[in-house]
Design an enzyme around this catalytic site. Sequence first.
Site, PDB file in Angstrom:
ATOM      1  N   GLY A 171     -21.056 -18.447   2.576  1.00 18.53           N
ATOM      2  CA  GLY A 171     -22.491 -18.258   2.765  1.00 18.53           C
ATOM      3  C   GLY A 171     -22.887 -16.845   2.394  1.00 18.53           C
ATOM      4  N   GLY A 172     -23.992 -16.394   2.990  1.00 21.95           N
ATOM      5  CA  GLY A 172     -24.487 -15.047   2.695  1.00 21.95           C
ATOM      6  C   GLY A 172     -23.502 -13.971   3.114  1.00 21.95           C
ATOM      7  N   GLY A 406     -20.999   0.666 -32.763  1.00 20.83           N
ATOM      8  CA  GLY A 406     -21.598   1.064 -31.488  1.00 20.83           C
ATOM      9  C   GLY A 406     -20.536   1.321 -30.435  1.00 20.83           C
ATOM     10  N   ALA A 407     -19.413   0.611 -30.558  1.00 20.40           N
ATOM     11  CA  ALA A 407     -18.365   0.776 -29.559  1.00 20.40           C
ATOM     12  C   ALA A 407     -17.793   2.204 -29.604  1.00 20.40           C
ATOM     13  CB  ALA A 407     -17.261  -0.251 -29.778  1.00 20.40           C
TER      14      ALA A 407
END
Length: 511
Positions: A171-172, A406-407
Amino acid sequence: MDLQKKYDQLREYDLKAELAGGKERIDKQHNSGKKTARERLMQLLDPGTFNEIDKLVTHHNHNFGMNEKKILGDGVVSGYGKINDRLVYVFAQDFTVFGGSLSRSNANKIIKVQNLALKMGAPLIGLNDSGGARIQEGVESLAGYADIFYNNVIASGVIPQISVILGPCAGGAVYSPALTDYIFMVNEKSHMFVTGPEVIKTVTHEEVTKEELGGAHTHSTKSGVAHFTGTDEEQVIMMVRELLSFIPSNNLEDPPLKSSIDPLDRKVEQLQNLVPADPNKPYNMHEIIQSVIDDNHFLEVQPDYARNIIVGFARFAGHPVGIVANQPAHLAGVLDINSSVKAARFVRFCDAFNLPLVTFVDVPGFLPGSTQEFGGIIKHGAKLLYAFSEATVPKITIITRKAYGGAYDVMSSKHIGGDMNFAYPTAEIAVMGPEGAINILYKNSLSEEQKVAAVEEYRANFANPYRAASLGYIDEIIQPEDTRIKIIGAIEMTRNKRKTNPPKKHGNIPL
Ligand code: HXC
């Protein structure tokens, strides 16, 4: 009541609290291969250093006959102690008491140690083993969780926060661990999910076991939620102690120094032959990392997730650092969504806690393809660019082979604040690899023979580190055998680095 009776009464209360949910439930815990909260804390902390807080706290709930069922401590053992002689705050959920479920009182105990840890500037370690929100308490339990989440966020980047999952976490409740810096899990014993198998079956008709859905293997290989896994509780708890040996107690301290007899001037001759002459042949980046760090001792984070990038902790001349390295032995070391996010989170942790970043680069670029584009490689790749750019800790970069496109910029290049950028003579720094470049420049206009010649010419002109060095983008081209010596020199040189980014409320990292 005479004096002796008063002392005996306290002893009785202490014993009751320590017996928690009772012998039967303790036996059940042991029989399922799990330890009790107190046994776990004894193993985690230096002997004799645990000080318990709120041992006599109980819940204040009257629903479902709960006023008849009060257990001292109310399902969580909390306090402070020492790890390797350094102060830490701890809480351990006690599954023998209402399944370790979180009541308002139980939450208040956790909140108290969170506040103390923040005020005193010491790490907080949570040992999780809980059925989640105390069903009998309804919204009071949810409020308790929310208060814990809020404190996790406020403490983020100020003190290290560690979550160890030693049982169910559903759950949360999973969101407190998710907000902390590191999550540890035990194979086949710990489970994390937002909704469990039963709910999934009802809502989507999908059938999945809890191990497949949220076991340690799933979270360390598929989701990337877990950072460290072990085969049993003991191993995992030892790993927590080891992790803490690399990191400072808070964001205002330097990481702890650990003396080493590994010579500072050690050459690593085998590195002269490690990176193959053929740029298409892989090699194992781990061999470079292991051979240059102090005592070959590397604590890898998320070793089984996004294996095309390696992140983890090591030391040079006794000083802890964070290592980020492309792994050419896996997917050629390409940057994709998962590896970008993995490394970005690690870089931000190191920056928050004053750990210099040592980055080894061998990256052919970002992974092309519609799967990556549809998945948002643009924004996820930008996370790593953002993280390296905003990091103000010392940044030392070693390009071992490819640094394309870009790397190249992203991987702690000079342009985004690298303090010392080294390259091996085998480095290739260019917009793209020779074959791709020639295909684009000449499309189909060249014969096979001309193509080979053009590729060779491109390689000679661009696929080397000398152009970048002539522009000052690489500070020094080094012999691979000198890697350790050069990194130690650079760490020494940057020790008093003072750099701050402009004041702002916070940046807007592309989430
Ligand atoms: C109160 C709980 C409890 C809970 C377990 N117990 N979960 N009591 N609230 N949430 C109690 C049981 O009644 C039992 O009490 C004891 O703990 C041990 O539980 P068992 O079921 O016997 O153990 P086991 O078979 O090992 O199963 C463990 C379990 C299961 C898988 C965790 O108990 C379970 O499914 N619990 C409910 C989980 C759940 O749905 N929680 C709410 C999630 S939502 P006795 O007296 O018999 O020993 C949530 C919201 C958080 O947490 C939101 C935050 C924003």
